[in-house]
Design a protein around this motif. Structure first.
Motif, PDB file in Angstrom:
ATOM      1  N   ALA A   1     -24.534  18.338  25.294  1.00  0.00           N
ATOM      2  CA  ALA A   1     -25.111  17.785  24.069  1.00  0.00           C
ATOM      3  C   ALA A   1     -24.241  18.121  22.864  1.00  0.00           C
ATOM      4  CB  ALA A   1     -26.535  18.309  23.862  1.00  0.00           C
ATOM      5  N   GLN A   2     -23.683  19.308  22.845  1.00  0.00           N
ATOM      6  CA  GLN A   2     -22.795  19.670  21.738  1.00  0.00           C
ATOM      7  C   GLN A   2     -21.591  18.734  21.690  1.00  0.00           C
ATOM      8  OE1 GLN A   2     -21.869  23.863  21.889  1.00  0.00           O
ATOM      9  NE2 GLN A   2     -24.016  24.399  22.130  1.00  0.00           N
ATOM     10  N   ARG A   3     -21.002  18.464  22.847  1.00  0.00           N
ATOM     11  CA  ARG A   3     -19.858  17.530  22.900  1.00  0.00           C
ATOM     12  C   ARG A   3     -20.282  16.132  22.453  1.00  0.00           C
ATOM     13  NH1 ARG A   3     -18.959  20.406  27.617  1.00  0.00           N
ATOM     14  NH2 ARG A   3     -19.900  18.781  28.895  1.00  0.00           N
ATOM     15  N   PHE A   4     -21.470  15.691  22.901  1.00  0.00           N
ATOM     16  CA  PHE A   4     -21.960  14.371  22.521  1.00  0.00           C
ATOM     17  C   PHE A   4     -22.052  14.260  21.003  1.00  0.00           C
ATOM     18  CE2 PHE A   4     -25.468  11.714  21.079  1.00  0.00           C
ATOM     19  CZ  PHE A   4     -25.097  10.482  21.597  1.00  0.00           C
ATOM     20  N   TRP A   5     -22.718  15.225  20.358  1.00  0.00           N
ATOM     21  CA  TRP A   5     -22.921  15.132  18.912  1.00  0.00           C
ATOM     22  C   TRP A   5     -21.613  15.285  18.145  1.00  0.00           C
ATOM     23  CZ3 TRP A   5     -26.765  12.496  17.520  1.00  0.00           C
ATOM     24  CH2 TRP A   5     -27.937  12.501  18.263  1.00  0.00           C
ATOM     25  N   GLN A   6     -20.713  16.117  18.627  1.00  0.00           N
ATOM     26  CA  GLN A   6     -19.408  16.219  17.972  1.00  0.00           C
ATOM     27  C   GLN A   6     -18.649  14.906  18.083  1.00  0.00           C
ATOM     28  OE1 GLN A   6     -17.736  19.759  19.735  1.00  0.00           O
ATOM     29  NE2 GLN A   6     -18.918  21.102  18.390  1.00  0.00           N
ATOM     30  N   ALA A   7     -18.778  14.215  19.210  1.00  0.00           N
ATOM     31  CA  ALA A   7     -18.132  12.908  19.379  1.00  0.00           C
ATOM     32  C   ALA A   7     -18.718  11.865  18.429  1.00  0.00           C
ATOM     33  CB  ALA A   7     -18.267  12.430  20.831  1.00  0.00           C
TER      34      ALA A   7
END
Length: 159
Positions: A133-139
């Protein structure tokens, strides 16, 4: 297809919300559900569906809700330059549909709704135990600003 959830979607919206909470229960006790309060949570979701400053957007495929994003407007103090806060809460895509672009589409629709509502920024909370989820939101362009920390006081009360 993305659309606004309707009151008649409540059961499916609740099931998506419950899937998200079950996933996060291993991350922290704050995600543990009280099974005797199901109707209370359904009432909360229904108020978000009907709210003037909130929406639950859903992704429907073949007559089934396979993802949702919960979005609202929350005004902060005008002492801050960024005070027209868009807030994203529970965001979930069924496991079998992850990686298919549904999350990005839901976020795009939520962002448009928040812009239309006059938001000057968007905030979201992401579990520190959920690197996907962290990667998703950073993307999506998000960057960390604060860390939400919790102290469970239940043991203190028992002393």
């Amino acid at each position: 297809m993305i659309r606004e959830a309707e009151p008649e979607d409540l059961e499916e919206v609740y099931e998506l919300w419950l899937e998200l909470m079950r996933y996060h229960q291993s991350h922290h006790v704050m995600f543990a559900i009280n099974p005797r309060k199901v109707e209370l949570q359904k009432d909360e979701l229904l108020s978000r569906i009907r709210g003037k400053r909130s929406r639950i957007l859903v992704f429907e495929q073949d007559g089934e809700l396979v993802g949702m994003i919960n979005v609202s407007m929350r005004d902060a103090s005008e002492v801050f330059k960024l005070h027209r806060k868009g807030y994203i809460a529970e965001t979930v895509v069924q496991d079998k549909y992850r990686g298919s672009g549904i999350g990005e589409e839901l976020f795009g629709a939520a962002k448009k709704w928040l812009l239309d509502m006059g938001a000057d920024h968007i905030e979201a909370q992401v579990s520190v135990q959920n690197p996907g989820a962290q990667r998703f939101w950073q993307a999506q362009g998000f960057s960390p600003s604060t860390q939400h920390i919790i102290l469970d006081l239940r043991e203190e009360k028992r002393k």
